[in-house]
Design an enzyme around this catalytic site. Structure first.
Site, PDB file in Angstrom:
ATOM      1  N   ARG A 205       3.465  -8.628   4.302  1.00 50.43           N
ATOM      2  CA  ARG A 205       3.075  -9.581   3.260  1.00 50.43           C
ATOM      3  C   ARG A 205       2.627 -10.925   3.827  1.00 50.43           C
ATOM      4  O   ARG A 205       2.070 -11.753   3.104  1.00 50.43           O
ATOM      5  CB  ARG A 205       4.235  -9.782   2.268  1.00 50.43           C
ATOM      6  CG  ARG A 205       4.673  -8.488   1.615  1.00 50.43           C
ATOM      7  CD  ARG A 205       3.539  -7.775   0.923  1.00 50.43           C
ATOM      8  NE  ARG A 205       3.986  -6.523   0.316  1.00 50.43           N
ATOM      9  CZ  ARG A 205       3.211  -5.767  -0.450  1.00 50.43           C
ATOM     10  NH1 ARG A 205       1.962  -6.104  -0.704  1.00 50.43           N
ATOM     11  NH2 ARG A 205       3.672  -4.633  -0.950  1.00 50.43           N
TER      12      ARG A 205
ATOM     13  N   ARG B  97       6.463  -8.045 -25.257  1.00 48.81           N
ATOM     14  CA  ARG B  97       6.130  -8.426 -23.876  1.00 48.81           C
ATOM     15  C   ARG B  97       4.905  -7.671 -23.344  1.00 48.81           C
ATOM     16  O   ARG B  97       4.381  -8.038 -22.302  1.00 48.81           O
ATOM     17  CB  ARG B  97       7.313  -8.199 -22.945  1.00 48.81           C
ATOM     18  CG  ARG B  97       7.626  -6.737 -22.713  1.00 48.81           C
ATOM     19  CD  ARG B  97       8.655  -6.589 -21.634  1.00 48.81           C
ATOM     20  NE  ARG B  97       9.153  -5.222 -21.573  1.00 48.81           N
ATOM     21  CZ  ARG B  97       9.894  -4.767 -20.592  1.00 48.81           C
ATOM     22  NH1 ARG B  97      10.234  -5.565 -19.614  1.00 48.81           N
ATOM     23  NH2 ARG B  97      10.313  -3.523 -20.582  1.00 48.81           N
TER      24      ARG B  97
ATOM     25  N   SER C 295      17.163  -0.235  14.189  1.00 52.52           N
ATOM     26  CA  SER C 295      18.297   0.012  13.292  1.00 52.52           C
ATOM     27  C   SER C 295      19.416  -1.010  13.526  1.00 52.52           C
ATOM     28  O   SER C 295      20.190  -1.302  12.613  1.00 52.52           O
ATOM     29  CB  SER C 295      18.824   1.436  13.478  1.00 52.52           C
ATOM     30  OG  SER C 295      19.261   1.623  14.809  1.00 52.52           O
TER      31      SER C 295
HETATM   32  C1  LIG Z   1      -2.230  -5.554   1.943  1.00 53.95           C
HETATM   33  C2  LIG Z   1      -1.531  -4.522   1.136  1.00 53.95           C
HETATM   34  C3  LIG Z   1      -2.228  -3.800   0.187  1.00 53.95           C
HETATM   35  C4  LIG Z   1      -1.591  -2.810  -0.571  1.00 53.95           C
HETATM   36  N1  LIG Z   1      -2.286  -2.121  -1.525  1.00 53.95           N
HETATM   37  C5  LIG Z   1      -1.686  -1.168  -2.262  1.00 53.95           C
HETATM   38  C6  LIG Z   1      -2.384  -0.412  -3.272  1.00 53.95           C
HETATM   39  O1  LIG Z   1      -3.573  -0.622  -3.500  1.00 53.95           O
HETATM   40  N2  LIG Z   1      -1.708   0.503  -3.981  1.00 53.95           N
HETATM   41  C7  LIG Z   1      -0.391   0.782  -3.747  1.00 53.95           C
HETATM   42  O2  LIG Z   1       0.190   1.637  -4.403  1.00 53.95           O
HETATM   43  N3  LIG Z   1       0.317   0.087  -2.826  1.00 53.95           N
HETATM   44  C8  LIG Z   1      -0.298  -0.867  -2.078  1.00 53.95           C
HETATM   45  N4  LIG Z   1       0.424  -1.569  -1.146  1.00 53.95           N
HETATM   46  C9  LIG Z   1       1.854  -1.304  -1.017  1.00 53.95           C
HETATM   47  C10 LIG Z   1       2.163  -0.392   0.200  1.00 53.95           C
HETATM   48  O3  LIG Z   1       1.538   0.862   0.058  1.00 53.95           O
HETATM   49  C11 LIG Z   1       3.661  -0.196   0.358  1.00 53.95           C
HETATM   50  O4  LIG Z   1       4.177   0.517  -0.745  1.00 53.95           O
HETATM   51  C12 LIG Z   1       4.412  -1.509   0.425  1.00 53.95           C
HETATM   52  O5  LIG Z   1       3.734  -2.405   1.275  1.00 53.95           O
HETATM   53  C13 LIG Z   1       5.834  -1.264   0.983  1.00 53.95           C
HETATM   54  O6  LIG Z   1       5.689  -0.799   2.305  1.00 53.95           O
HETATM   55  P1  LIG Z   1       6.542   0.349   2.940  1.00 53.95           P
HETATM   56  O7  LIG Z   1       6.523   1.539   2.081  1.00 53.95           O
HETATM   57  O8  LIG Z   1       6.165   0.482   4.386  1.00 53.95           O
HETATM   58  O9  LIG Z   1       7.915  -0.447   2.966  1.00 53.95           O
HETATM   59  P2  LIG Z   1       9.405  -0.104   2.658  1.00 53.95           P
HETATM   60  O10 LIG Z   1       9.576   0.613   1.391  1.00 53.95           O
HETATM   61  O11 LIG Z   1      10.047  -1.417   2.802  1.00 53.95           O
HETATM   62  O12 LIG Z   1       9.832   0.858   3.825  1.00 53.95           O
HETATM   63  C14 LIG Z   1       9.957   0.430   5.163  1.00 53.95           C
HETATM   64  C15 LIG Z   1       9.660   1.615   6.032  1.00 53.95           C
HETATM   65  O13 LIG Z   1      10.678   2.593   5.835  1.00 53.95           O
HETATM   66  C16 LIG Z   1      10.101   3.881   5.883  1.00 53.95           C
HETATM   67  N5  LIG Z   1      10.258   4.499   4.566  1.00 53.95           N
HETATM   68  C17 LIG Z   1      10.564   3.883   3.396  1.00 53.95           C
HETATM   69  N6  LIG Z   1      10.672   4.766   2.407  1.00 53.95           N
HETATM   70  C18 LIG Z   1      10.397   5.964   2.943  1.00 53.95           C
HETATM   71  C19 LIG Z   1      10.330   7.260   2.420  1.00 53.95           C
HETATM   72  N7  LIG Z   1      10.549   7.514   1.127  1.00 53.95           N
HETATM   73  N8  LIG Z   1      10.013   8.282   3.244  1.00 53.95           N
HETATM   74  C20 LIG Z   1       9.780   8.065   4.554  1.00 53.95           C
HETATM   75  N9  LIG Z   1       9.827   6.838   5.131  1.00 53.95           N
HETATM   76  C21 LIG Z   1      10.143   5.818   4.326  1.00 53.95           C
HETATM   77  C22 LIG Z   1       8.632   3.705   6.253  1.00 53.95           C
HETATM   78  O14 LIG Z   1       8.488   3.748   7.636  1.00 53.95           O
HETATM   79  C23 LIG Z   1       8.346   2.306   5.739  1.00 53.95           C
HETATM   80  O15 LIG Z   1       7.249   1.692   6.377  1.00 53.95           O
HETATM   81  C24 LIG Z   1      -0.195  -2.553  -0.376  1.00 53.95           C
HETATM   82  C25 LIG Z   1       0.498  -3.288   0.593  1.00 53.95           C
HETATM   83  C26 LIG Z   1      -0.140  -4.261   1.339  1.00 53.95           C
HETATM   84  C27 LIG Z   1       0.651  -5.040   2.357  1.00 53.95           C
END
Ligand SMILES: Cc1cc2nc3c(=O)[nH]c(=O)nc-3n(C[C@H](O)[C@H](O)[C@H](O)COP(=O)(O)OP(=O)(O)OC[C@H]3O[C@@H](n4cnc5c(N)ncnc54)[C@H](O)[C@@H]3O)c2cc1C
Length: 285
Positions: free
Chosen positions: A235, A208, A78
């Site tokens: 990423r 679009r 944090s």
């Molecule tokens: C290789 C790869 C393949 C993927 N394939 C798919 C796919 O097929 N379909 C698909 O839909 N998505 C896919 N994603 C997207 C993935 O599921 C995530 O939505 C995206 O990578 C953002 O990650 P995040 O939610 O951890 O990150 P962020 O939104 O940046 O959040 C960072 C962290 O904060 C916490 N956090 C954020 N929001 C919340 C919340 N609402 N509640 C609790 N904790 C929270 C979690 O710990 C999270 O890891 C893919 C991602 C990658 C890297």
């Protein structure tokens, strides 16, 4: 029609420390403290971290780099949220930004509107794996050209249709009031700019729907250090899509130059497709 293969990353903003206020805060608490970095993000994150234990008086050796490395080691993530940068990414596809905006926590976005901005001069981002194969590239290019032409035709015809319908309504209203209507061109010229923009917006927002995922877009991104680290790890992974992996590599280069103490732990490994994987020993702090 312009074809793009490389994104551009612009670092538009970074933090400055209000030194006099930092001095006032320290003086009010009877401490003197100086760090050895001049990077705003690094000064502010160290200040924030030290506030937790009020540990300004007797800092351990190693300066700011050692302090922030320890923060990463113990996963006190944090603290990294106090570092913020502002970027503009251009030359990226709608596919990329669709993935990018999935990063919600600690990231803010402002993206080019396809409803307001005319895409008839659109540019398209070609995946390297297609770009490097002449036969596949021909198939891809034809698809872009056809989609582009369909967009231009739809946008024009829809705008004409909407203007025509609005003019007919006006003419009918005139007839009801026994007033002579002016001609369509004069009527259109007399419309408010907002009304004219409204016709174009309505036409573009429907047209679009035929634009490909490859359509180039621009996005303003504000992100904190913790969110950026998470973005780089997810990423910059070998499992990520190559376009966003390349962007992560460009962003990392900017951040490592900008703030070595917060980002120098990342290492790159060349993958068979020529892009770099980004890894760190301090994952998801
Ligand atoms: C290789 C790869 C393949 C993927 N394939 C798919 C796919 O097929 N379909 C698909 O839909 N998505 C896919 N994603 C997207 C993935 O599921 C995530 O939505 C995206 O990578 C953002 O990650 P995040 O939610 O951890 O990150 P962020 O939104 O940046 O959040 C960072 C962290 O904060 C916490 N956090 C954020 N929001 C919340 C919340 N609402 N509640 C609790 N904790 C929270 C979690 O710990 C999270 O890891 C893919 C991602 C990658 C890297």
């Amino acid at each position: 029609m312009k074809i793009i293969t490389e994104a551009s990353v612009y670092l538009l903003g970074y933090q400055a420390v209000a030194g006099h206020e930092l001095e006032r805060f320290l003086a009010d608490h009877d401490v003197t403290w100086e760090t050895d970095t001049e990077v705003g993000a690094e000064v502010l994150t160290e200040t924030a971290g030290r506030l937790c234990y009020m540990s300004y008086a007797k800092p351990r050796p190693g300066g700011n780099t050692a302090y922030l490395t320890h923060i990463k080691e113990v996963g006190h993530g944090s603290v990294l949220e106090h570092a913020v940068w502002n970027f503009v990414f251009t030359g990226v596809s709608r596919t990329l930004t669709h993935e990018l905006v999935r990063h919600r926590a600690g990231m803010g976005y402002s993206q080019l509107s396809q409803r307001y901005v005319d895409e008839s001069v659109a540019e398209y981002v070609c995946p390297d794996v297609i770009r490097n194969d002449p036969e596949l590239y021909r198939v891809w290019y034809t698809a872009m050209r056809e989609a582009h032409a369909a967009y231009v035709t739809l946008a024009e015809k829809l705008a004409e249709k909407l203007v025509g319908a609005a003019y007919l309504k006006y003419a009918r209203d005139c007839a009801r009031m026994h007033l002579p209507p002016c001609g369509p061109d004069d009527w259109y010229r007399g419309q408010h700019q907002e009304v004219k923009t409204g016709f174009r917006k309505e036409a573009r927002q429907a047209a679009r729907s035929v634009l490909p995922n490859a359509t180039e877009t621009k996005i303003f991104v504000t992100a904190n250090g913790r969110a950026l680290r998470h973005f780089l790890e997810q990423r910059g992974s070998r499992f990520a899509e190559p376009e966003i992996r390349k962007l992560a590599g460009q962003v990392l280069a900017v951040l490592q130059a900008e703030s070595p103490a917060l980002f120098s732990d990342y290492v790159r490994e060349r993958l068979p497709d020529g892009t770099d994987e980004i890894t760190t020993q301090y994952r998801k702090v």
